[in-house]
Write an enzyme that holds these catalytic residues in place. Sequence first.
Site, PDB file in Angstrom:
ATOM      1  N   HIS A  14       0.876  -1.191   0.000  1.00  0.00           N
ATOM      2  CA  HIS A  14       0.000   0.000   0.000  1.00  0.00           C
ATOM      3  C   HIS A  14       0.901   1.225   0.000  1.00  0.00           C
ATOM      4  O   HIS A  14       1.475   1.582   1.030  1.00  0.00           O
ATOM      5  CB  HIS A  14      -0.899   0.020   1.234  1.00  0.00           C
ATOM      6  CG  HIS A  14      -1.874   1.160   1.250  1.00  0.00           C
ATOM      7  ND1 HIS A  14      -3.213   0.970   1.481  1.00  0.00           N
ATOM      8  CD2 HIS A  14      -1.730   2.487   1.055  1.00  0.00           C
ATOM      9  CE1 HIS A  14      -3.842   2.134   1.438  1.00  0.00           C
ATOM     10  NE2 HIS A  14      -2.946   3.086   1.178  1.00  0.00           N
ATOM     11  N   HIS A  16       1.603   5.382  -1.646  1.00  0.00           N
ATOM     12  CA  HIS A  16       1.262   6.581  -2.408  1.00  0.00           C
ATOM     13  C   HIS A  16       2.541   7.180  -2.985  1.00  0.00           C
ATOM     14  O   HIS A  16       3.459   7.538  -2.231  1.00  0.00           O
ATOM     15  CB  HIS A  16       0.572   7.613  -1.511  1.00  0.00           C
ATOM     16  CG  HIS A  16      -0.741   7.154  -0.974  1.00  0.00           C
ATOM     17  ND1 HIS A  16      -1.934   7.331  -1.646  1.00  0.00           N
ATOM     18  CD2 HIS A  16      -1.060   6.501   0.175  1.00  0.00           C
ATOM     19  CE1 HIS A  16      -2.928   6.818  -0.941  1.00  0.00           C
ATOM     20  NE2 HIS A  16      -2.425   6.303   0.174  1.00  0.00           N
ATOM     21  N   ARG A  18       2.126   9.662  -5.579  1.00  0.00           N
ATOM     22  CA  ARG A  18       1.707  10.924  -6.174  1.00  0.00           C
ATOM     23  C   ARG A  18       2.127  10.964  -7.652  1.00  0.00           C
ATOM     24  O   ARG A  18       2.196   9.951  -8.319  1.00  0.00           O
ATOM     25  CB  ARG A  18       2.255  12.115  -5.392  1.00  0.00           C
ATOM     26  CG  ARG A  18       2.078  12.055  -3.888  1.00  0.00           C
ATOM     27  CD  ARG A  18       0.653  11.868  -3.445  1.00  0.00           C
ATOM     28  NE  ARG A  18       0.527  11.976  -1.981  1.00  0.00           N
ATOM     29  CZ  ARG A  18      -0.478  11.503  -1.292  1.00  0.00           C
ATOM     30  NH1 ARG A  18      -1.460  10.858  -1.901  1.00  0.00           N
ATOM     31  NH2 ARG A  18      -0.540  11.650   0.023  1.00  0.00           N
ATOM     32  N   LYS A 100      -9.165  -0.616  -6.107  1.00  0.00           N
ATOM     33  CA  LYS A 100      -9.231   0.057  -4.814  1.00  0.00           C
ATOM     34  C   LYS A 100     -10.599   0.684  -4.591  1.00  0.00           C
ATOM     35  O   LYS A 100     -11.092   1.450  -5.411  1.00  0.00           O
ATOM     36  CB  LYS A 100      -8.153   1.143  -4.730  1.00  0.00           C
ATOM     37  CG  LYS A 100      -8.144   1.923  -3.410  1.00  0.00           C
ATOM     38  CD  LYS A 100      -7.844   1.009  -2.234  1.00  0.00           C
ATOM     39  CE  LYS A 100      -7.890   1.760  -0.906  1.00  0.00           C
ATOM     40  NZ  LYS A 100      -6.644   2.464  -0.602  1.00  0.00           N
ATOM     41  N   HIS A 137     -10.442   0.865   1.546  1.00  0.00           N
ATOM     42  CA  HIS A 137     -10.242   1.851   2.603  1.00  0.00           C
ATOM     43  C   HIS A 137     -11.439   1.684   3.535  1.00  0.00           C
ATOM     44  O   HIS A 137     -12.547   2.127   3.219  1.00  0.00           O
ATOM     45  CB  HIS A 137     -10.180   3.273   2.038  1.00  0.00           C
ATOM     46  CG  HIS A 137      -9.950   4.314   3.094  1.00  0.00           C
ATOM     47  ND1 HIS A 137      -8.752   4.976   3.241  1.00  0.00           N
ATOM     48  CD2 HIS A 137     -10.754   4.784   4.083  1.00  0.00           C
ATOM     49  CE1 HIS A 137      -8.836   5.816   4.260  1.00  0.00           C
ATOM     50  NE2 HIS A 137     -10.045   5.707   4.795  1.00  0.00           N
ATOM     51  N   HIS A 175      -4.611  -0.893   5.745  1.00  0.00           N
ATOM     52  CA  HIS A 175      -4.239  -0.067   6.910  1.00  0.00           C
ATOM     53  C   HIS A 175      -5.233  -0.221   8.057  1.00  0.00           C
ATOM     54  O   HIS A 175      -5.818   0.761   8.515  1.00  0.00           O
ATOM     55  CB  HIS A 175      -4.055   1.401   6.529  1.00  0.00           C
ATOM     56  CG  HIS A 175      -5.115   2.002   5.657  1.00  0.00           C
ATOM     57  ND1 HIS A 175      -6.471   1.870   5.883  1.00  0.00           N
ATOM     58  CD2 HIS A 175      -5.019   2.770   4.554  1.00  0.00           C
ATOM     59  CE1 HIS A 175      -7.145   2.525   4.969  1.00  0.00           C
ATOM     60  NE2 HIS A 175      -6.286   3.079   4.140  1.00  0.00           N
ATOM     61  N   LEU A 220      -5.340   8.979   8.010  1.00  0.00           N
ATOM     62  CA  LEU A 220      -6.647   8.337   7.913  1.00  0.00           C
ATOM     63  C   LEU A 220      -6.483   6.928   7.369  1.00  0.00           C
ATOM     64  O   LEU A 220      -5.805   6.759   6.337  1.00  0.00           O
ATOM     65  CB  LEU A 220      -7.585   9.153   7.012  1.00  0.00           C
ATOM     66  CG  LEU A 220      -8.107  10.467   7.584  1.00  0.00           C
ATOM     67  CD1 LEU A 220      -8.887  11.239   6.528  1.00  0.00           C
ATOM     68  CD2 LEU A 220      -8.980  10.220   8.816  1.00  0.00           C
ATOM     69  N   ASP A 248       1.246   2.550   3.593  1.00  0.00           N
ATOM     70  CA  ASP A 248       0.403   3.727   3.377  1.00  0.00           C
ATOM     71  C   ASP A 248       1.244   4.993   3.480  1.00  0.00           C
ATOM     72  O   ASP A 248       0.760   6.051   3.911  1.00  0.00           O
ATOM     73  CB  ASP A 248      -0.761   3.769   4.371  1.00  0.00           C
ATOM     74  CG  ASP A 248      -1.840   4.783   3.989  1.00  0.00           C
ATOM     75  OD1 ASP A 248      -1.869   5.197   2.818  1.00  0.00           O
ATOM     76  OD2 ASP A 248      -2.634   5.159   4.872  1.00  0.00           O
ATOM     77  N   ALA A 264      -4.075  14.387   5.498  1.00  0.00           N
ATOM     78  CA  ALA A 264      -3.868  13.159   6.258  1.00  0.00           C
ATOM     79  C   ALA A 264      -2.788  12.317   5.604  1.00  0.00           C
ATOM     80  O   ALA A 264      -2.812  12.087   4.392  1.00  0.00           O
ATOM     81  CB  ALA A 264      -5.169  12.365   6.340  1.00  0.00           C
TER      82      ALA A 264
END
Length: 346
Positions: A14, A16, A18, A100, A137, A175, A220, A248, A264
């Site tokens: 998991h 990110h 960007r 997702k 999520h 998460h 989050l 995450d 977050a």
Amino acid sequence: MTVQLTIPRPDDWHLHLRDGAMLTAVLPETARDFARAIIMPNLVPPVVTGDQAAAYRDRILAALPDGMAFEPLMTLYLTEDTDPADVAAAHASGLVKAVKLYPAGATTNSASGVSDFDKVRGVLETMADIGLPLCTHGEVTDHDIDIFDREAVFIDRVLDPIRKSTPGLRVVMEHITTKNAADYVTSQDSDLGATITTHHLIINRNHILAGGIKPHYYCLPVAKREEHRLALRAAATSGDRRFFLGTDSAPHTDPNKLSACGCAGCFTAPNTMPLLAHVFEKENALDKLAGFASENGPAFYRLPVNDEKLTLEKQTSPVTFPEQISTEDGPVTVFDPGFDVFWKVA
């Protein structure tokens, strides 16, 4: 004497990354230690189709520094207009490894998520037929539900009904932050797995709120009570193959973290492996770290364990990590565990 621990090169299930300048800056922090990662699709606009996922993968590979080996595992962002045929084709091509689910409004860039779950039933049934995992999520977004209860309510109201109505659907609860979620996973079959982040093994809600608000600990799903953090540590270090690492890691520039409506996310990519070695050592479970970080995730996603190895060394003096990394968009603060760490990647 230096203590060493060698494990198969880990994966991040998991992540990110960007896009644009931020992607270029943060990608090396993951590729340094991790062989593969499940890439989150919540860009603006989101990665909804197979063609968009292929284009994003190409941008990631183009940003990879020379000499680094890294495989992005692409996902699609589930919307109420997602085409089941496109999902099936993207999976058949080998491009997409998961879809997702963001409940609309649950987290960063989730406005395009799902509000009416009946509208995605056809996609979920297709995914069950082809064995493509759904990553969730796991929070409801109802304003009358306390933010600390939203994960537990999601299990009862959304996740369990989806799984019961879609036999064979493989699901990753991403998460997880509560004992409720850990207990739900262990009560189910092998079609259900869960990722646990580095920071949720380390902080509880007091770290965010007691003695003044700490924006860089805000994430989050939000960190919960200490009893839940301890349940996550027990799950991660248990050896149960249904639990595996998903950091995450979520970079935001400091101005965006420190604003009146702060973003977050915790940026843990640069120091996750030393922090995990610390946590697992404290739990007398260093022998379980390879399973959590390197083996259980590939088993769930039906991929081979990496042949390459990663070695962690314990030092006699505390190890220092960079406080920030620089990006063209601004500085990004690295997660600070708040205690001395003696492990480093060799």
